[in-house]
Design an enzyme around this catalytic site. Structure first.
Site, short mmCIF file in Angstrom:
data_model
loop_
_atom_site.label_atom_id
_atom_site.label_comp_id
_atom_site.label_asym_id
_atom_site.label_seq_id
_atom_site.Cartn_x
_atom_site.Cartn_y
_atom_site.Cartn_z
N ASP A 1 -6.02 2.84 -9.69
CA ASP A 1 -7.21 3.08 -8.87
C ASP A 1 -8.18 4.07 -9.49
O ASP A 1 -7.79 5.02 -10.16
CB ASP A 1 -6.82 3.48 -7.44
CG ASP A 1 -6.33 4.92 -7.31
OD1 ASP A 1 -5.72 5.40 -8.27
OD2 ASP A 1 -6.56 5.54 -6.26
N HIS B 1 1.33 4.92 -2.66
CA HIS B 1 0.89 5.66 -3.84
C HIS B 1 2.11 6.26 -4.54
O HIS B 1 2.89 6.97 -3.91
CB HIS B 1 -0.06 6.78 -3.44
CG HIS B 1 -1.34 6.29 -2.83
ND1 HIS B 1 -2.50 6.13 -3.55
CD2 HIS B 1 -1.63 5.88 -1.57
CE1 HIS B 1 -3.46 5.67 -2.76
NE2 HIS B 1 -2.95 5.51 -1.55
N GLY C 1 -9.04 8.04 -3.28
CA GLY C 1 -9.69 9.32 -3.17
C GLY C 1 -10.46 9.48 -1.87
O GLY C 1 -10.28 8.72 -0.92
N GLU D 1 -11.08 3.64 6.30
CA GLU D 1 -10.07 4.61 6.76
C GLU D 1 -10.81 5.82 7.33
O GLU D 1 -10.97 5.95 8.53
CB GLU D 1 -9.15 5.00 5.60
CG GLU D 1 -8.07 6.00 5.97
CD GLU D 1 -7.35 6.58 4.76
OE1 GLU D 1 -6.25 7.11 4.94
OE2 GLU D 1 -7.91 6.52 3.65
N HIS E 1 0.85 -1.20 0.00
CA HIS E 1 0.00 0.00 0.00
C HIS E 1 0.88 1.24 0.00
O HIS E 1 1.30 1.74 1.05
CB HIS E 1 -0.93 0.01 1.22
CG HIS E 1 -1.99 1.07 1.16
ND1 HIS E 1 -3.33 0.78 1.11
CD2 HIS E 1 -1.89 2.42 1.12
CE1 HIS E 1 -4.02 1.92 1.06
NE2 HIS E 1 -3.15 2.94 1.08
N ASP F 1 2.08 4.02 2.71
CA ASP F 1 1.04 4.90 2.14
C ASP F 1 1.65 6.02 1.28
O ASP F 1 1.70 5.90 0.06
CB ASP F 1 0.14 5.45 3.24
CG ASP F 1 -1.23 5.85 2.72
OD1 ASP F 1 -1.51 5.68 1.53
OD2 ASP F 1 -2.06 6.32 3.54
N HIS G 1 -9.60 0.81 -1.35
CA HIS G 1 -9.50 1.45 -0.04
C HIS G 1 -10.87 1.39 0.63
O HIS G 1 -11.89 1.66 0.00
CB HIS G 1 -9.12 2.93 -0.18
CG HIS G 1 -7.70 3.20 -0.56
ND1 HIS G 1 -7.07 2.55 -1.59
CD2 HIS G 1 -6.80 4.09 -0.05
CE1 HIS G 1 -5.83 3.03 -1.71
NE2 HIS G 1 -5.64 3.95 -0.78
#
Length: 326
Positions: A140, A19, A174, A204, A17, A282, A201
């Site tokens: 994504d 980005h 997003g 969260e 995980h 992340d 996702h």
């Protein structure tokens, strides 16, 4: 004898995980801005480093969009993949499934797939050849673009077309609050039918209902974050019984206010309830962390012993989307 923290730093690891746009360091962003003539709010590395420090989600998005605007050429994309590959190698991360957001580059910047896919593919090959680090992609859907169906169609088809070049899954990123998983079911169905995996996702900034939606509507095989499952004992039991892994990012969770302090983070409680947990970074520079720092929390904060640390680190490999042979 080495310490447990030294062992963690030396151990081969897998990151599930992270980005790509969130791996760019301030010095690299400044380099990109200068060569592409993009104005940033600050003009020195020190100022940008201070600007990168997380304050709130609005500020986080502001930095993220600025990063996106600085990526204009294939060489830019190749550079950021190569730099992050070098960082993965430095931390003994041998494999990573990196999330990438094609629609942001296409619609925010007018940069099409011939540019960014060429760049990230060249970077991916160079990282494997130079560092021995293998990278695959999770493309994504940006949920807060809904109901802009053209963007969803674009990313889904691009992910399917990219399966021969390292795209292994479709994700959902997003702004989670206000954008539940269910409206994205048809795009996930299309991707899954083509042979991609499902890694949205959920859980969260929204609670258990988001996770249930990702499981039921999107057929999630692995959950990005998923930590707010702790609020629903039935959901915790379901994740455990069905062996659905969660991608845990402790420092990100604290920065974003999912939990008020690291001592209240439920990683250990989820693990003890039988949920498969992995640790990940992340957006490392934006949350002032690294994969190794996240892994060291396993012993420093969560008080796991070496066998449990091994299990959690190996979960990243076992629950990646690598085929069985790899």
């Amino acid at each position: 004898m080495i310490s447990l923290n030294e062992y963690i730093r030396a151990a081969p690891k897998c990151e599930l995980h992270v980005h790509l746009e969130g791996t760019i360091r301030p010095a690299t962003l400044l380099q990109l801005a200068l060569r592409n003539r993009v104005d940033l709010p600050y003009t020195t590395v020190d100022e940008l480093r201070e600007w990168f420090k997380f304050t709130d989600f609005h500020h986080f998005i502001e930095v993220y969009i600025a990063i996106t605007r600085c990526l204009l050429t294939s060489e830019d994309f190749e550079l950021i993949v190569h730099e992050y590959g070098a960082e993965l190698a430095r931390q003994n991360v041998r494999y990573a499934e990196i999330t990438f957001s094609p629609s942001n580059h296409r619609w925010i910047n007018g940069v099409n797939e011939d540019v960014f896919f060429t760049g990230i593919s060249r970077g991916r090959k160079a990282v494997l050849a130079e560092f021995g680090v293998e990278i695959n992609w999770v493309f994504d859907l940006v949920r807060n673009a809904h109901p802009h169906n053209e963007k969803m169609d674009y990313v889904t088809q691009l992910a399917i077309d990219g399966m021969g070049d390292g795209v292994v899954a479709i994700g959902l990123g997003g702004l989670e609050t206000g954008y539940p998983p269910e409206p994205f079911e048809r795009w996930f169905d299309q991707a899954l039918a083509a042979g991609l995996h499902s890694a949205p996702h959920a859980g969260e900034l929204a609670g258990p209902e988001s996770i249930w939606g990702a499981i039921r509507a999107l057929k999630a095989e692995r959950l990005g974050h998923g930590v707010r499952a702790i609020e629903d004992p039935n959901l915790v039991a379901y994740l455990s019984e069905n062996q659905i892994p969660i991608e845990v990012n402790p420092n990100s969770n604290i920065c974003l206010g999912v939990f008020d302090r690291i001592g209240n983070h439920p990683l250990r409680r989820l693990y003890e309830a039988g949920v498969i947990v992995t640790v990940n970074s992340d957006d490392p520079p934006l949350f002032n962390t690294t994969m190794n720092q996240e892994a060291q929390l396993l012993t420093d904060v969560f008080r796991f012993g070496v066998d449990q640390v091994d299990e959690i680190l190996l979960n990243g490999v076992r629950h990646s989307f690598l085929n069985a042979e790899r």
